[in-house]
Design a protein around this motif. Sequence first.
Motif, PDB file in Angstrom:
ATOM      1  N   ILE A 116       0.849  -1.178   0.000  1.00  0.00           N
ATOM      2  CA  ILE A 116       0.000   0.000   0.000  1.00  0.00           C
ATOM      3  C   ILE A 116       0.890   1.236   0.000  1.00  0.00           C
ATOM      4  CG2 ILE A 116      -0.210  -0.127   2.532  1.00  0.00           C
ATOM      5  CD1 ILE A 116      -2.999   1.176   2.212  1.00  0.00           C
ATOM      6  N   LYS A 117       0.677   2.098  -0.960  1.00  0.00           N
ATOM      7  CA  LYS A 117       1.471   3.299  -1.156  1.00  0.00           C
ATOM      8  C   LYS A 117       2.947   2.924  -1.293  1.00  0.00           C
ATOM      9  CE  LYS A 117       1.882   8.086   0.370  1.00  0.00           C
ATOM     10  NZ  LYS A 117       1.551   9.086   1.414  1.00  0.00           N
ATOM     11  N   ASP A 118       3.777   3.139  -0.258  1.00  0.00           N
ATOM     12  CA  ASP A 118       5.192   2.753  -0.330  1.00  0.00           C
ATOM     13  C   ASP A 118       5.552   1.758   0.767  1.00  0.00           C
ATOM     14  OD1 ASP A 118       4.941   4.376   1.849  1.00  0.00           O
ATOM     15  OD2 ASP A 118       6.591   5.737   1.337  1.00  0.00           O
ATOM     16  N   GLU A 119       4.561   1.043   1.269  1.00  0.00           N
ATOM     17  CA  GLU A 119       4.766   0.131   2.409  1.00  0.00           C
ATOM     18  C   GLU A 119       4.502  -1.314   2.000  1.00  0.00           C
ATOM     19  OE1 GLU A 119       3.095  -0.606   6.986  1.00  0.00           O
ATOM     20  OE2 GLU A 119       2.307   1.051   5.758  1.00  0.00           O
ATOM     21  N   LEU A 120       5.342  -2.204   2.492  1.00  0.00           N
ATOM     22  CA  LEU A 120       5.166  -3.639   2.278  1.00  0.00           C
ATOM     23  C   LEU A 120       4.586  -4.261   3.544  1.00  0.00           C
ATOM     24  CD1 LEU A 120       5.621  -6.344   0.764  1.00  0.00           C
ATOM     25  CD2 LEU A 120       7.963  -6.325   1.635  1.00  0.00           C
ATOM     26  N   VAL A 121       3.489  -4.965   3.408  1.00  0.00           N
ATOM     27  CA  VAL A 121       2.853  -5.666   4.527  1.00  0.00           C
ATOM     28  C   VAL A 121       3.234  -7.140   4.421  1.00  0.00           C
ATOM     29  CG1 VAL A 121       0.701  -6.191   5.710  1.00  0.00           C
ATOM     30  CG2 VAL A 121       0.932  -4.043   4.430  1.00  0.00           C
ATOM     31  N   GLY A 122       4.026  -7.621   5.363  1.00  0.00           N
ATOM     32  CA  GLY A 122       4.500  -9.002   5.283  1.00  0.00           C
ATOM     33  C   GLY A 122       5.943  -9.032   4.789  1.00  0.00           C
ATOM     34  N   PRO A 123       6.337 -10.119   4.150  1.00  0.00           N
ATOM     35  CA  PRO A 123       5.526 -11.282   3.790  1.00  0.00           C
ATOM     36  C   PRO A 123       5.250 -12.203   4.986  1.00  0.00           C
ATOM     37  CG  PRO A 123       7.796 -11.627   3.134  1.00  0.00           C
ATOM     38  CD  PRO A 123       7.724 -10.226   3.671  1.00  0.00           C
ATOM     39  N   PHE A 124       4.154 -12.954   4.874  1.00  0.00           N
ATOM     40  CA  PHE A 124       3.783 -13.916   5.897  1.00  0.00           C
ATOM     41  C   PHE A 124       3.716 -15.305   5.275  1.00  0.00           C
ATOM     42  CE2 PHE A 124       1.679  -9.917   7.251  1.00  0.00           C
ATOM     43  CZ  PHE A 124       2.367  -9.719   8.438  1.00  0.00           C
ATOM     44  N   ARG A 125       4.139 -16.278   6.046  1.00  0.00           N
ATOM     45  CA  ARG A 125       4.196 -17.659   5.554  1.00  0.00           C
ATOM     46  C   ARG A 125       2.956 -18.433   5.984  1.00  0.00           C
ATOM     47  NH1 ARG A 125       9.163 -21.902   6.948  1.00  0.00           N
ATOM     48  NH2 ARG A 125       8.262 -23.775   5.956  1.00  0.00           N
ATOM     49  N   VAL A 126       2.329 -19.093   5.020  1.00  0.00           N
ATOM     50  CA  VAL A 126       1.207 -19.974   5.326  1.00  0.00           C
ATOM     51  C   VAL A 126       1.774 -21.280   5.873  1.00  0.00           C
ATOM     52  CG1 VAL A 126      -0.790 -21.200   4.391  1.00  0.00           C
ATOM     53  CG2 VAL A 126      -0.194 -18.935   3.507  1.00  0.00           C
TER      54      VAL A 126
ATOM     55  N   CYS B 282      11.325   1.341  -0.530  1.00  0.00           N
ATOM     56  CA  CYS B 282      10.032   2.025  -0.579  1.00  0.00           C
ATOM     57  C   CYS B 282       9.754   2.614  -1.961  1.00  0.00           C
ATOM     58  CB  CYS B 282       9.978   3.122   0.482  1.00  0.00           C
ATOM     59  SG  CYS B 282      10.123   2.512   2.165  1.00  0.00           S
ATOM     60  N   GLU B 283      10.789   3.091  -2.632  1.00  0.00           N
ATOM     61  CA  GLU B 283      10.594   3.714  -3.941  1.00  0.00           C
ATOM     62  C   GLU B 283      10.101   2.702  -4.970  1.00  0.00           C
ATOM     63  OE1 GLU B 283      10.618   6.875  -4.947  1.00  0.00           O
ATOM     64  OE2 GLU B 283      10.815   7.351  -2.811  1.00  0.00           O
ATOM     65  N   GLN B 284      10.616   1.465  -4.884  1.00  0.00           N
ATOM     66  CA  GLN B 284      10.152   0.427  -5.810  1.00  0.00           C
ATOM     67  C   GLN B 284       8.675   0.130  -5.596  1.00  0.00           C
ATOM     68  OE1 GLN B 284      13.540  -2.374  -4.816  1.00  0.00           O
ATOM     69  NE2 GLN B 284      13.366  -2.836  -6.977  1.00  0.00           N
ATOM     70  N   ILE B 285       8.268   0.029  -4.331  1.00  0.00           N
ATOM     71  CA  ILE B 285       6.862  -0.245  -4.026  1.00  0.00           C
ATOM     72  C   ILE B 285       5.989   0.930  -4.474  1.00  0.00           C
ATOM     73  CG2 ILE B 285       5.211  -0.671  -2.163  1.00  0.00           C
ATOM     74  CD1 ILE B 285       7.521  -2.022  -0.639  1.00  0.00           C
ATOM     75  N   LYS B 286       6.461   2.141  -4.243  1.00  0.00           N
ATOM     76  CA  LYS B 286       5.699   3.327  -4.635  1.00  0.00           C
ATOM     77  C   LYS B 286       5.529   3.368  -6.151  1.00  0.00           C
ATOM     78  CE  LYS B 286       5.521   8.318  -3.820  1.00  0.00           C
ATOM     79  NZ  LYS B 286       6.235   9.489  -3.244  1.00  0.00           N
ATOM     80  N   THR B 287       6.562   2.985  -6.886  1.00  0.00           N
ATOM     81  CA  THR B 287       6.473   2.943  -8.347  1.00  0.00           C
ATOM     82  C   THR B 287       5.391   1.973  -8.809  1.00  0.00           C
ATOM     83  OG1 THR B 287       8.824   3.488  -8.563  1.00  0.00           O
ATOM     84  CG2 THR B 287       7.768   2.481 -10.468  1.00  0.00           C
ATOM     85  N   LEU B 288       5.299   0.825  -8.118  1.00  0.00           N
ATOM     86  CA  LEU B 288       4.291  -0.172  -8.480  1.00  0.00           C
ATOM     87  C   LEU B 288       2.875   0.336  -8.210  1.00  0.00           C
ATOM     88  CD1 LEU B 288       5.963  -3.472  -7.166  1.00  0.00           C
ATOM     89  CD2 LEU B 288       5.932  -2.573  -9.494  1.00  0.00           C
ATOM     90  N   THR B 289       2.653   0.906  -7.028  1.00  0.00           N
ATOM     91  CA  THR B 289       1.300   1.362  -6.687  1.00  0.00           C
ATOM     92  C   THR B 289       0.895   2.582  -7.513  1.00  0.00           C
ATOM     93  OG1 THR B 289       2.221   2.652  -4.836  1.00  0.00           O
ATOM     94  CG2 THR B 289       1.414   0.437  -4.351  1.00  0.00           C
ATOM     95  N   GLU B 290       1.862   3.419  -7.892  1.00  0.00           N
ATOM     96  CA  GLU B 290       1.545   4.596  -8.702  1.00  0.00           C
ATOM     97  C   GLU B 290       1.325   4.253 -10.172  1.00  0.00           C
ATOM     98  OE1 GLU B 290       4.676   7.387  -8.042  1.00  0.00           O
ATOM     99  OE2 GLU B 290       3.766   8.199  -6.209  1.00  0.00           O
TER     100      GLU B 290
END
Length: 337
Positions: free
Chosen positions: A187-197, A310-318
Amino acid sequence: MGQKKDLTGSEKSKIVRYLAEGCSSLKIAKLLKRDHRTIKRFIQNSQQGRKKRVEKPRRKITAHELRKVKRAAAKTPLATSLAIFQSCNITGVPKSTRCAILRDMAKVRKAERRPPLNKTHKLKRQDWAKKYLKTDFSKVLWTDEMRVSLDGPDGWARGWIGKGQRAPVRLRRQQGGGGVLVWAGIIKDELVGPFRVEDGVKLDSQSYCQFLEDTFKQWYRKKSASFKKNMIFMQDNAPSHASKYSTAWLARKGIKEEKLMTWPPCSPDLNPIENLWSIIKCEIYKEGKQYTSLNSVWEAVVAAARNVDCEQIKTLTESMDGRLLSVLAKKGGYIGR
């Protein structure tokens, strides 16, 4: 009279050794109990060496024929060089020349694996794009699962090897040696997780909701009231996600109606987290790396996720505004990611 057997590899080695010792061809024939003419013929052929290769003149390709080849390559994707040239009625061209010509106008590619899109799917993708065209995508939590195996995707363990070097040995295991199921969100520039099943757990509606209870809810609980009010939760249409049980569970957590994004069918190309999975997989499987245990591949996933800034994640969401416009421009067709 039956034909005599050819000289064996052992006999040829002995002939070479006897010649080095100064024996005549007649003496060698007696020692090996073979016909003198057979021994003499082998010695003569060995002394002559290999014949020089005669270079045949190559067929010249005209500019008109080049245009025909280019049109044929565009009309028949994934065709072989021979099939392309035959469709143009161009014969007598060796494979090396055909490939050299095609390299200037085409590339060798594998067929892309994507869910099939029918007319209904395309219409739903267009409706989805129109609905969310004015959405603030910095408030959308994009989620998905990814399975990673010990061996990685087929065909990734390829690369350049220096002359004289041997290719590394790879383990061969059924189904890639097993794997780990990973869930994450951005979300925006934040990564939630990763979490393992948990290993061995099949994600049905109940186990999916329990998984979110144990992982996502811990992150969500720490957020402010204004964040929770504006956040939109995105998930695809997997059976465990879209079931009535899961929808009701999310509604009890306050994620319902406009806060739960509707998702068009067969649309992995619209989810930016798919690009995050590609980044992580390229990192953990680089240079054909394999893993010996599920814990080791999970640790590699966690380490690769930490390296995503964070910049990579922000690029994806934008990138979502551009994706929606591309869907509308292609009338619901697939877009490049």
